[in-house]
Design a protein around this motif. Structure first.
Motif, PDB file in Angstrom:
ATOM      1  N   ARG A  55     -58.481 -47.008  -0.315  1.00 30.40           N
ATOM      2  CA  ARG A  55     -57.259 -46.631   0.402  1.00 30.40           C
ATOM      3  C   ARG A  55     -56.041 -47.278  -0.254  1.00 30.40           C
ATOM      4  NH1 ARG A  55     -56.899 -47.794   6.685  1.00 30.40           N
ATOM      5  NH2 ARG A  55     -59.013 -47.030   6.475  1.00 30.40           N
ATOM      6  N   ILE A  56     -56.171 -48.534  -0.647  1.00 31.05           N
ATOM      7  CA  ILE A  56     -55.060 -49.222  -1.307  1.00 31.05           C
ATOM      8  C   ILE A  56     -54.767 -48.569  -2.653  1.00 31.05           C
ATOM      9  CG2 ILE A  56     -54.267 -51.418  -2.277  1.00 31.05           C
ATOM     10  CD1 ILE A  56     -56.110 -52.779  -0.115  1.00 31.05           C
ATOM     11  N   GLU A  57     -55.811 -48.252  -3.406  1.00 31.19           N
ATOM     12  CA  GLU A  57     -55.615 -47.584  -4.696  1.00 31.19           C
ATOM     13  C   GLU A  57     -54.961 -46.217  -4.502  1.00 31.19           C
ATOM     14  OE1 GLU A  57     -58.033 -45.635  -8.455  1.00 31.19           O
ATOM     15  OE2 GLU A  57     -59.179 -46.818  -7.008  1.00 31.19           O
ATOM     16  N   ALA A  58     -55.385 -45.473  -3.499  1.00 31.17           N
ATOM     17  CA  ALA A  58     -54.799 -44.156  -3.234  1.00 31.17           C
ATOM     18  C   ALA A  58     -53.321 -44.287  -2.871  1.00 31.17           C
ATOM     19  CB  ALA A  58     -55.568 -43.443  -2.126  1.00 31.17           C
ATOM     20  N   ALA A  59     -52.968 -45.300  -2.072  1.00 33.85           N
ATOM     21  CA  ALA A  59     -51.562 -45.517  -1.729  1.00 33.85           C
ATOM     22  C   ALA A  59     -50.743 -45.810  -2.983  1.00 33.85           C
ATOM     23  CB  ALA A  59     -51.432 -46.656  -0.719  1.00 33.85           C
ATOM     24  N   LEU A  60     -51.289 -46.621  -3.858  1.00 34.75           N
ATOM     25  CA  LEU A  60     -50.603 -46.900  -5.121  1.00 34.75           C
ATOM     26  C   LEU A  60     -50.514 -45.632  -5.973  1.00 34.75           C
ATOM     27  CD1 LEU A  60     -52.190 -50.377  -5.885  1.00 34.75           C
ATOM     28  CD2 LEU A  60     -49.760 -49.931  -5.388  1.00 34.75           C
ATOM     29  N   ASN A  61     -51.555 -44.803  -5.952  1.00 35.13           N
ATOM     30  CA  ASN A  61     -51.532 -43.542  -6.695  1.00 35.13           C
ATOM     31  C   ASN A  61     -50.452 -42.605  -6.173  1.00 35.13           C
ATOM     32  OD1 ASN A  61     -53.604 -44.332  -8.366  1.00 35.13           O
ATOM     33  ND2 ASN A  61     -55.187 -43.206  -7.279  1.00 35.13           N
ATOM     34  N   VAL A  62     -50.303 -42.540  -4.853  1.00 34.23           N
ATOM     35  CA  VAL A  62     -49.258 -41.699  -4.262  1.00 34.23           C
ATOM     36  C   VAL A  62     -47.889 -42.144  -4.771  1.00 34.23           C
ATOM     37  CG1 VAL A  62     -48.018 -41.247  -2.096  1.00 34.23           C
ATOM     38  CG2 VAL A  62     -50.478 -40.919  -2.203  1.00 34.23           C
ATOM     39  N   LEU A  63     -47.653 -43.436  -4.759  1.00 31.15           N
ATOM     40  CA  LEU A  63     -46.363 -43.950  -5.214  1.00 31.15           C
ATOM     41  C   LEU A  63     -46.153 -43.698  -6.703  1.00 31.15           C
ATOM     42  CD1 LEU A  63     -46.333 -47.229  -3.127  1.00 31.15           C
ATOM     43  CD2 LEU A  63     -44.844 -45.228  -2.810  1.00 31.15           C
ATOM     44  N   THR A  64     -47.206 -43.879  -7.484  1.00 31.49           N
ATOM     45  CA  THR A  64     -47.119 -43.628  -8.918  1.00 31.49           C
ATOM     46  C   THR A  64     -46.821 -42.154  -9.185  1.00 31.49           C
ATOM     47  OG1 THR A  64     -48.634 -45.449  -9.397  1.00 31.49           O
ATOM     48  CG2 THR A  64     -48.369 -43.781 -11.108  1.00 31.49           C
ATOM     49  N   GLU A  65     -47.518 -41.259  -8.475  1.00 35.56           N
ATOM     50  CA  GLU A  65     -47.305 -39.823  -8.647  1.00 35.56           C
ATOM     51  C   GLU A  65     -45.892 -39.410  -8.246  1.00 35.56           C
ATOM     52  OE1 GLU A  65     -50.486 -37.971  -6.438  1.00 35.56           O
ATOM     53  OE2 GLU A  65     -52.008 -38.741  -7.837  1.00 35.56           O
ATOM     54  N   ARG A  66     -45.280 -40.171  -7.374  1.00 36.23           N
ATOM     55  CA  ARG A  66     -43.909 -39.876  -6.944  1.00 36.23           C
ATOM     56  C   ARG A  66     -42.884 -40.530  -7.872  1.00 36.23           C
ATOM     57  NH1 ARG A  66     -43.658 -37.999  -1.391  1.00 36.23           N
ATOM     58  NH2 ARG A  66     -41.590 -38.913  -1.185  1.00 36.23           N
ATOM     59  N   GLY A  67     -43.354 -41.118  -8.967  1.00 39.08           N
ATOM     60  CA  GLY A  67     -42.457 -41.680  -9.968  1.00 39.08           C
ATOM     61  C   GLY A  67     -42.020 -43.116  -9.735  1.00 39.08           C
ATOM     62  N   GLU A  68     -42.664 -43.799  -8.818  1.00 35.56           N
ATOM     63  CA  GLU A  68     -42.305 -45.189  -8.562  1.00 35.56           C
ATOM     64  C   GLU A  68     -43.118 -46.087  -9.496  1.00 35.56           C
ATOM     65  OE1 GLU A  68     -41.849 -46.379  -4.472  1.00 35.56           O
ATOM     66  OE2 GLU A  68     -41.543 -44.290  -3.863  1.00 35.56           O
ATOM     67  N   GLY A  69     -42.476 -46.521 -10.559  1.00 32.61           N
ATOM     68  CA  GLY A  69     -43.149 -47.320 -11.574  1.00 32.61           C
ATOM     69  C   GLY A  69     -43.419 -48.748 -11.151  1.00 32.61           C
ATOM     70  N   GLU A  70     -42.568 -49.272 -10.289  1.00 39.54           N
ATOM     71  CA  GLU A  70     -42.742 -50.619  -9.748  1.00 39.54           C
ATOM     72  C   GLU A  70     -42.661 -50.528  -8.232  1.00 39.54           C
ATOM     73  OE1 GLU A  70     -39.802 -53.098 -11.620  1.00 39.54           O
ATOM     74  OE2 GLU A  70     -41.121 -53.444 -13.326  1.00 39.54           O
ATOM     75  N   VAL A  71     -43.528 -51.293  -7.567  1.00 39.72           N
ATOM     76  CA  VAL A  71     -43.650 -51.193  -6.112  1.00 39.72           C
ATOM     77  C   VAL A  71     -43.593 -52.586  -5.502  1.00 39.72           C
ATOM     78  CG1 VAL A  71     -45.200 -50.474  -4.250  1.00 39.72           C
ATOM     79  CG2 VAL A  71     -45.060 -49.109  -6.338  1.00 39.72           C
ATOM     80  N   SER A  72     -42.844 -52.702  -4.428  1.00 41.15           N
ATOM     81  CA  SER A  72     -42.793 -53.972  -3.706  1.00 41.15           C
ATOM     82  C   SER A  72     -43.945 -54.031  -2.710  1.00 41.15           C
ATOM     83  CB  SER A  72     -41.465 -54.102  -2.952  1.00 41.15           C
ATOM     84  OG  SER A  72     -41.424 -53.189  -1.873  1.00 41.15           O
TER      85      SER A  72
END
Length: 150
Positions: A55-72
């Motif tokens: 679930r955590i990896e999928a959340a990071l994947n969603v953000l990555t797919e939306r173009g968010e290269g860095e995440v807080s």
């Protein structure tokens, strides 16, 4: 820590370390990083999040797919709190189940439909505005999140 933003590689490394260290925050900080410790301390004890690496990896994947290269860390928590559940990652199955449940005939023109055709059909009918999904490196499941909550 919430003001800091981390690259996808840093998140992946910290998540791997947290899991390999059996979610022990002291070991995570001593042997890896404060981000790994944060994952052990904060994400795992958060209200909607369990020790679910996928679930955590999928959340990071969603953000990555939306173009968010860095995440807080705060951004990750927002996405994880919007978790809607998981489904199979087979668009044909999703389309067929949706059509059956809603009494819709599943018809495609121009011959045998492809996986992309099923994907487009399902997204056009079975996904509501704001709903996003991502798979994981393991495959087999799609994890759904409500982007209107973040």
């Amino acid at each position: 820590m919430d003001n800091l933003r981390y690259s996808r590689d840093e998140w992946d490394s910290a998540l791997e370390a947290a899991e390999s260290l059996d979610w022990d925050p002291v070991d995570a900080e001593e042997q890896h990083s404060p981000l790994a410790q944060w994952l052990c301390d904060q994400v795992i004890d958060h209200d909607k999040v369990e020790r679910d690496v996928a679930r955590i990896e999928a959340a990071l994947n969603v953000l990555t797919e939306r173009g968010e290269g860095e995440v807080s860390p705060e951004r990750l928590i927002d996405v994880l709190n919007s978790y809607q559940g998981e489904t199979v990652d087979d668009w044909r199955t999703l389309a067929e189940e949706y059509a059956d449940e809603n009494g819709i005939e599943l018809v495609f023109l121009n011959g045998t439909p492809t996986e992309d055709d099923y994907h487009k059909w399902y997204v056009g009918r079975g996904v509501w505005a704001g709903e996003v999904c991502a798979g994981t490196s393991v495959g087999g499941s799609l994890y759904w999140f409500d982007s209107s909550k973040w």
